[in-house]
Design an enzyme around this catalytic site. Structure first.
Site, PDB file in Angstrom:
ATOM      1  N   GLY A  47       0.885  -1.269   0.120  1.00  0.00           N
ATOM      2  CA  GLY A  47       0.098  -0.147  -0.064  1.00  0.00           C
ATOM      3  C   GLY A  47       0.859   1.118  -0.093  1.00  0.00           C
ATOM      4  O   GLY A  47       2.024   1.203   0.439  1.00  0.00           O
ATOM      5  N   GLN A  52       2.934   9.703   1.397  1.00  0.00           N
ATOM      6  CA  GLN A  52       4.448   9.194   1.348  1.00  0.00           C
ATOM      7  C   GLN A  52       5.135   9.680   0.130  1.00  0.00           C
ATOM      8  O   GLN A  52       6.276   9.278   0.148  1.00  0.00           O
ATOM      9  CB  GLN A  52       3.976   7.622   1.655  1.00  0.00           C
ATOM     10  CG  GLN A  52       3.229   7.212   2.755  1.00  0.00           C
ATOM     11  CD  GLN A  52       2.996   5.716   2.463  1.00  0.00           C
ATOM     12  OE1 GLN A  52       2.245   5.234   2.232  1.00  0.00           O
ATOM     13  NE2 GLN A  52       3.928   4.994   3.350  1.00  0.00           N
ATOM     14  N   CYS A 102       5.771  -0.031   7.715  1.00  0.00           N
ATOM     15  CA  CYS A 102       5.241   1.030   6.630  1.00  0.00           C
ATOM     16  C   CYS A 102       6.562   1.434   5.875  1.00  0.00           C
ATOM     17  O   CYS A 102       7.776   1.552   6.470  1.00  0.00           O
ATOM     18  CB  CYS A 102       4.825   2.182   7.826  1.00  0.00           C
ATOM     19  SG  CYS A 102       4.283   3.813   6.808  1.00  0.00           S
ATOM     20  N   LEU A 103       6.391   1.998   4.466  1.00  0.00           N
ATOM     21  CA  LEU A 103       7.567   2.156   4.062  1.00  0.00           C
ATOM     22  C   LEU A 103       8.121   3.574   4.402  1.00  0.00           C
ATOM     23  O   LEU A 103       9.168   3.837   3.996  1.00  0.00           O
ATOM     24  CB  LEU A 103       6.985   2.577   2.284  1.00  0.00           C
ATOM     25  CG  LEU A 103       6.527   1.312   1.735  1.00  0.00           C
ATOM     26  CD1 LEU A 103       5.935   1.377   0.518  1.00  0.00           C
ATOM     27  CD2 LEU A 103       7.494   0.207   1.559  1.00  0.00           C
ATOM     28  N   HIS A 144      -4.718   1.370   7.276  1.00  0.00           N
ATOM     29  CA  HIS A 144      -3.323   1.975   7.436  1.00  0.00           C
ATOM     30  C   HIS A 144      -3.302   2.933   6.475  1.00  0.00           C
ATOM     31  O   HIS A 144      -2.581   4.039   6.894  1.00  0.00           O
ATOM     32  CB  HIS A 144      -2.306   0.708   7.248  1.00  0.00           C
ATOM     33  CG  HIS A 144      -0.700   1.021   7.413  1.00  0.00           C
ATOM     34  ND1 HIS A 144      -0.167   0.899   8.344  1.00  0.00           N
ATOM     35  CD2 HIS A 144      -0.194   1.813   6.301  1.00  0.00           C
ATOM     36  CE1 HIS A 144       1.249   1.427   7.984  1.00  0.00           C
ATOM     37  NE2 HIS A 144       1.010   1.912   6.839  1.00  0.00           N
ATOM     38  N   GLU A 145      -3.233   2.800   5.158  1.00  0.00           N
ATOM     39  CA  GLU A 145      -3.255   3.910   4.105  1.00  0.00           C
ATOM     40  C   GLU A 145      -4.201   5.119   4.441  1.00  0.00           C
ATOM     41  O   GLU A 145      -3.846   6.140   4.274  1.00  0.00           O
ATOM     42  CB  GLU A 145      -3.628   3.395   2.726  1.00  0.00           C
ATOM     43  CG  GLU A 145      -2.510   2.124   2.415  1.00  0.00           C
ATOM     44  CD  GLU A 145      -1.054   2.425   2.505  1.00  0.00           C
ATOM     45  OE1 GLU A 145      -0.749   3.565   2.592  1.00  0.00           O
ATOM     46  OE2 GLU A 145      -0.271   1.634   2.916  1.00  0.00           O
ATOM     47  N   HIS A 148      -2.632   7.475   6.506  1.00  0.00           N
ATOM     48  CA  HIS A 148      -1.834   8.534   6.038  1.00  0.00           C
ATOM     49  C   HIS A 148      -2.640   9.790   5.490  1.00  0.00           C
ATOM     50  O   HIS A 148      -1.822  10.771   5.623  1.00  0.00           O
ATOM     51  CB  HIS A 148      -1.091   7.672   4.872  1.00  0.00           C
ATOM     52  CG  HIS A 148      -0.103   6.854   5.351  1.00  0.00           C
ATOM     53  ND1 HIS A 148       1.204   7.167   6.161  1.00  0.00           N
ATOM     54  CD2 HIS A 148       0.314   5.724   5.261  1.00  0.00           C
ATOM     55  CE1 HIS A 148       1.930   6.348   6.257  1.00  0.00           C
ATOM     56  NE2 HIS A 148       1.670   5.312   5.720  1.00  0.00           N
TER      57      HIS A 148
END
Length: 181
Positions: A47, A52, A102-103, A144-145, A148
């Protein structure tokens, strides 16, 4: 298309709510989506949200590989889904914990409680409406996304900071570590 740099925890772009998109077919938005797809593939994540990649638009994308699909034998995962101006709502009261990475927080994972089942809606990349119900990992990645887009990172959702650490250490000391690290 271009692979974009991924913002890391501490950068202010990850702390602010995003701006709704008026026209999903706008050229700037379409370039962002194309870049996000390429960036997500390059990063080997499941994701990605616009903040991000240093963009303040309300767009996110995700997929669920068959290996992470629900226990349902008919569930073979969820293909890459672009979701613009998303909304989510819990279905029921059940919350479950699960390990997340997480990225934007490379090398770390934490145990995060999330709604087990949700309904989400928004627009796809062509502007067509999407509405789905999701459970388990599918619901987790959407939440999660979505966070963000609200300026929230997963450590803020954690209730036990002793279950937050570097992936390598969690693997070396498996008591309480994720099964799928």
């Amino acid at each position: 298309m271009a692979i974009r740099k991924i913002a890391r925890m501490g950068h202010p772009v990850l702390r602010q709510p995003t701006t709704p998109i008026a026209d999903p077919t706008d050229g700037e938005i379409q370039r962002l989506i194309a870049d996000m797809k390429e960036t997500l593939a390059d990063a080997e994540g499941v994701g990605l949200a616009a903040p991000q990649v240093y963009a303040t638009w309300s767009v996110m994308m995700f997929f669920v590989p068959p290996s992470r699909a629900a226990e349902d034998a008919n569930d073979d995962g969820v293909p890459l889904t672009v979701l613009i101006n998303p909304e989510i709502e819990p279905i029921g009261d059940e919350r479950v914990g699960g390990w997340e990475g997480c990225l934007s927080i490379p090398g770390l994972q934490g145990y995060v409680p999330r709604w087990r089942r949700i309904r989400y809606r928004g627009l796809d990349e062509r502007g067509a409406p999407i509405e789905r119900e999701a459970a388990d990992f599918h619901a987790r990645v959407v939440q999660h996304e979505y966070d963000h887009l609200q300026g929230v990172l997963y450590p803020e959702r954690m209730t036990d900071m002793t279950q937050f650490g570097f992936v390598e250490e969690l693997m070396r000391h498996p008591a309480g570590a994720p099964d799928d690290v």
